[in-house]
Design an enzyme around this catalytic site. Sequence first.
Site, PDB file in Angstrom:
ATOM      1  N   HIS A 242     -20.908   2.485  17.789  1.00  0.00           N
ATOM      2  CA  HIS A 242     -19.658   2.792  17.987  1.00  0.00           C
ATOM      3  C   HIS A 242     -18.837   3.223  16.746  1.00  0.00           C
ATOM      4  O   HIS A 242     -19.105   2.710  15.547  1.00  0.00           O
ATOM      5  CB  HIS A 242     -18.650   1.381  18.384  1.00  0.00           C
TER       6      HIS A 242
ATOM      7  N   ASP B 153     -20.212  -0.696  26.789  1.00  0.00           N
ATOM      8  CA  ASP B 153     -20.963   0.225  28.033  1.00  0.00           C
ATOM      9  C   ASP B 153     -22.309  -0.626  28.182  1.00  0.00           C
ATOM     10  O   ASP B 153     -22.984  -0.525  29.311  1.00  0.00           O
ATOM     11  CB  ASP B 153     -21.436   1.701  27.672  1.00  0.00           C
TER      12      ASP B 153
HETATM   13  N1  ACO Z   1     -29.047   4.756  18.706  1.00  0.00           N
HETATM   14  C1  ACO Z   1     -29.938   5.247  17.326  1.00  0.00           C
HETATM   15  N2  ACO Z   1     -29.142   5.281  16.213  1.00  0.00           N
HETATM   16  C2  ACO Z   1     -27.890   5.240  16.348  1.00  0.00           C
HETATM   17  C3  ACO Z   1     -27.313   5.289  17.411  1.00  0.00           C
HETATM   18  C4  ACO Z   1     -27.820   4.870  18.515  1.00  0.00           C
HETATM   19  N3  ACO Z   1     -27.308   4.461  19.800  1.00  0.00           N
HETATM   20  N4  ACO Z   1     -25.915   5.366  17.230  1.00  0.00           N
HETATM   21  C5  ACO Z   1     -25.603   5.705  15.826  1.00  0.00           C
HETATM   22  N5  ACO Z   1     -26.891   5.926  15.197  1.00  0.00           N
HETATM   23  C6  ACO Z   1     -27.314   6.282  13.990  1.00  0.00           C
HETATM   24  C7  ACO Z   1     -27.326   7.541  13.645  1.00  0.00           C
HETATM   25  O1  ACO Z   1     -28.211   8.426  13.826  1.00  0.00           O
HETATM   26  C8  ACO Z   1     -26.788   7.872  12.318  1.00  0.00           C
HETATM   27  O2  ACO Z   1     -27.923   7.414  11.451  1.00  0.00           O
HETATM   28  P1  ACO Z   1     -27.920   8.021  10.005  1.00  0.00           P
HETATM   29  O3  ACO Z   1     -26.970   7.573   8.899  1.00  0.00           O
HETATM   30  O4  ACO Z   1     -29.390   7.735   9.407  1.00  0.00           O
HETATM   31  O5  ACO Z   1     -27.850   9.614  10.204  1.00  0.00           O
HETATM   32  C9  ACO Z   1     -25.705   6.419  12.111  1.00  0.00           C
HETATM   33  O6  ACO Z   1     -26.423   5.484  13.223  1.00  0.00           O
HETATM   34  C10 ACO Z   1     -24.366   6.632  12.456  1.00  0.00           C
HETATM   35  O7  ACO Z   1     -24.270   7.259  13.667  1.00  0.00           O
HETATM   36  P2  ACO Z   1     -23.184   8.510  14.045  1.00  0.00           P
HETATM   37  O8  ACO Z   1     -23.527   9.365  15.068  1.00  0.00           O
HETATM   38  O9  ACO Z   1     -22.895   9.141  12.657  1.00  0.00           O
HETATM   39  O10 ACO Z   1     -21.833   7.471  14.309  1.00  0.00           O
HETATM   40  P3  ACO Z   1     -20.691   7.959  15.274  1.00  0.00           P
HETATM   41  O11 ACO Z   1     -19.654   6.956  14.891  1.00  0.00           O
HETATM   42  O12 ACO Z   1     -20.537   9.423  14.895  1.00  0.00           O
HETATM   43  O13 ACO Z   1     -21.049   7.906  16.712  1.00  0.00           O
HETATM   44  C11 ACO Z   1     -21.553   6.908  18.852  1.00  0.00           C
HETATM   45  C12 ACO Z   1     -20.565   6.700  17.435  1.00  0.00           C
HETATM   46  C13 ACO Z   1     -21.220   8.324  19.408  1.00  0.00           C
HETATM   47  C14 ACO Z   1     -20.949   6.053  19.823  1.00  0.00           C
HETATM   48  C15 ACO Z   1     -23.128   6.638  18.788  1.00  0.00           C
HETATM   49  O14 ACO Z   1     -23.184   5.661  17.961  1.00  0.00           O
HETATM   50  C16 ACO Z   1     -23.843   6.824  19.557  1.00  0.00           C
HETATM   51  O15 ACO Z   1     -24.204   7.887  20.153  1.00  0.00           O
HETATM   52  N6  ACO Z   1     -24.045   5.629  20.481  1.00  0.00           N
HETATM   53  C17 ACO Z   1     -24.942   6.061  21.795  1.00  0.00           C
HETATM   54  C18 ACO Z   1     -23.873   6.294  22.874  1.00  0.00           C
HETATM   55  C19 ACO Z   1     -23.088   5.222  23.135  1.00  0.00           C
HETATM   56  O16 ACO Z   1     -23.385   4.060  23.478  1.00  0.00           O
HETATM   57  N7  ACO Z   1     -21.775   5.608  23.425  1.00  0.00           N
HETATM   58  C20 ACO Z   1     -20.754   4.783  23.734  1.00  0.00           C
HETATM   59  C21 ACO Z   1     -19.594   4.519  23.064  1.00  0.00           C
HETATM   60  S1  ACO Z   1     -18.420   3.255  23.368  1.00  0.00           S
HETATM   61  C22 ACO Z   1     -17.396   3.982  24.230  1.00  0.00           C
HETATM   62  O17 ACO Z   1     -17.193   5.189  24.256  1.00  0.00           O
HETATM   63  C23 ACO Z   1     -16.391   3.284  25.207  1.00  0.00           C
END
Ligand code: ACO
Length: 428
Positions: free
Chosen positions: A306, A363
């Site tokens: 998140h 979620d």
């Molecule tokens: N699975 C694997 N790796 C992940 C995940 C995941 N679900 N989420 C983040 N990471 C990793 C990224 O690859 C990144 O790694 P790095 O530092 O080695 O490059 C690091 O964690 C940080 O991730 P970001 O994408 O920079 O974090 P951001 O805050 O931009 O994204 C998000 C947040 C979009 C929710 C992300 O965690 C994600 O895509 N999760 C899966 C989708 C999801 O569950 N969305 C629902 C969110 S809750 C809502 O909207 C109600």
Amino acid sequence: MPDDATLILEGVERKFPTLVGSEGEKAIDIAALRGSTGYITLDPGFVNTGSCESKITFIDGEKGILRYRGIPLDQLADNSSFLETAMLVLNGSLPSSGELDAFTSRVTESALIPEEMRAMLDHFPRNAHPMCVLGALTNALAAFYPHVSATSSAEEIDLAAARLIATVSTIATFTYKRSIGEAVVYPDASLSYSENFLNMMFSSPVSSYERDPDIVRALEMLLIMHVDHEQNCSASSVRLVGSSHANLYAAITAGIAALWGPLHGGANQAVMDMLGDIHRSGKSPSTFIEMAKDKSNSFRLSGFGHRVYKNYDPRARIIKSVCTKVLQKQAGKDPLLDIAVNLEAEVLKDEYFIKRKLYPNVDFYSGLLYKAMGIPTDMFTVLFAIGRMPGWIAQWKEMVSNPANKIGRPRQVYTGNNETAYTPIKKR
Ligand code: ACO
């Protein structure tokens, strides 16, 4: 109050005021930045940018805290109803019983949609995604009801708020009934908000819906969990569109469009698809965990991570604990639930996820609960939209009632061609 922030640019020192929110959030007010320096800030994803001051929702992502108007979410989950929480978020304080009764009646009385709108449904393909239909029909409300915008009276706005909260449930259930080829079930004024939703979803002229109090309570709790989440992608979309003084229904439609994306509210559907894939593949959850860690693969574990929470999402914790009764009824019956529990346990032990502070988000468990209630997967994000409706309206109300509000209009750093002469087509 902390000192002003000092910025030294091109050898010139300038001061910018700082401010501190009621929970200690610190900010630098850069409203005068471009005017005084010619510089703008660049902040992809608005990771460090506050778009407004707000009194609605407080989140501490490091500690896993979420409060609406100061009241912790777990207290609302234990004691409140969806409509009471909606009033809290919309108006700033808990209602008296008289106020709650009046609002409940207003919502109940507003639940019918015009028959012409119901007929519009017949022109969508049966397999249309319900978020697409929800967005289209919410926008269409502006054609049937008086225009409500920033300049409307408080009474007109309150009426439109009750209408939106009521009709989102009716549109959602009518869409579902049409998708399965059944007659719609009209709202029943004798039922509570959640009972009415379940009745419109699951009863039919030949079989009445047997109400299960655990399911009704679980749905109320799920809706409360989703009521608001401060300046997320959909709330920001509502504010941005509303800032142009577009009508309230159009602004809410923008929120619905934003919520549909799989990185936002669409994630609950993506979670179920992922759990289904794990089940069908016959592979262990760890295979999928390894895929999510592999940087050459774009796959991510849906329902984990998140932007704000770097701790267990409090909503996921409450959903998991409050709904054990419903989930227990499904235990052993639903292989996806067992896969989800195993997946979460493995993720929480895994160094990759620990280091990046990736925990289950709202979620991850909401989808499982919706499934346990019999709600089809492509309706999950619609349920999120029903819960989020009061929050979107509250964000919009707060924005339009602020006399200092301006139209939202970010800047950019242009990196395209410098002036280039037009080449006639024969010479290209
Ligand atoms: N699975 C694997 N790796 C992940 C995940 C995941 N679900 N989420 C983040 N990471 C990793 C990224 O690859 C990144 O790694 P790095 O530092 O080695 O490059 C690091 O964690 C940080 O991730 P970001 O994408 O920079 O974090 P951001 O805050 O931009 O994204 C998000 C947040 C979009 C929710 C992300 O965690 C994600 O895509 N999760 C899966 C989708 C999801 O569950 N969305 C629902 C969110 S809750 C809502 O909207 C109600």
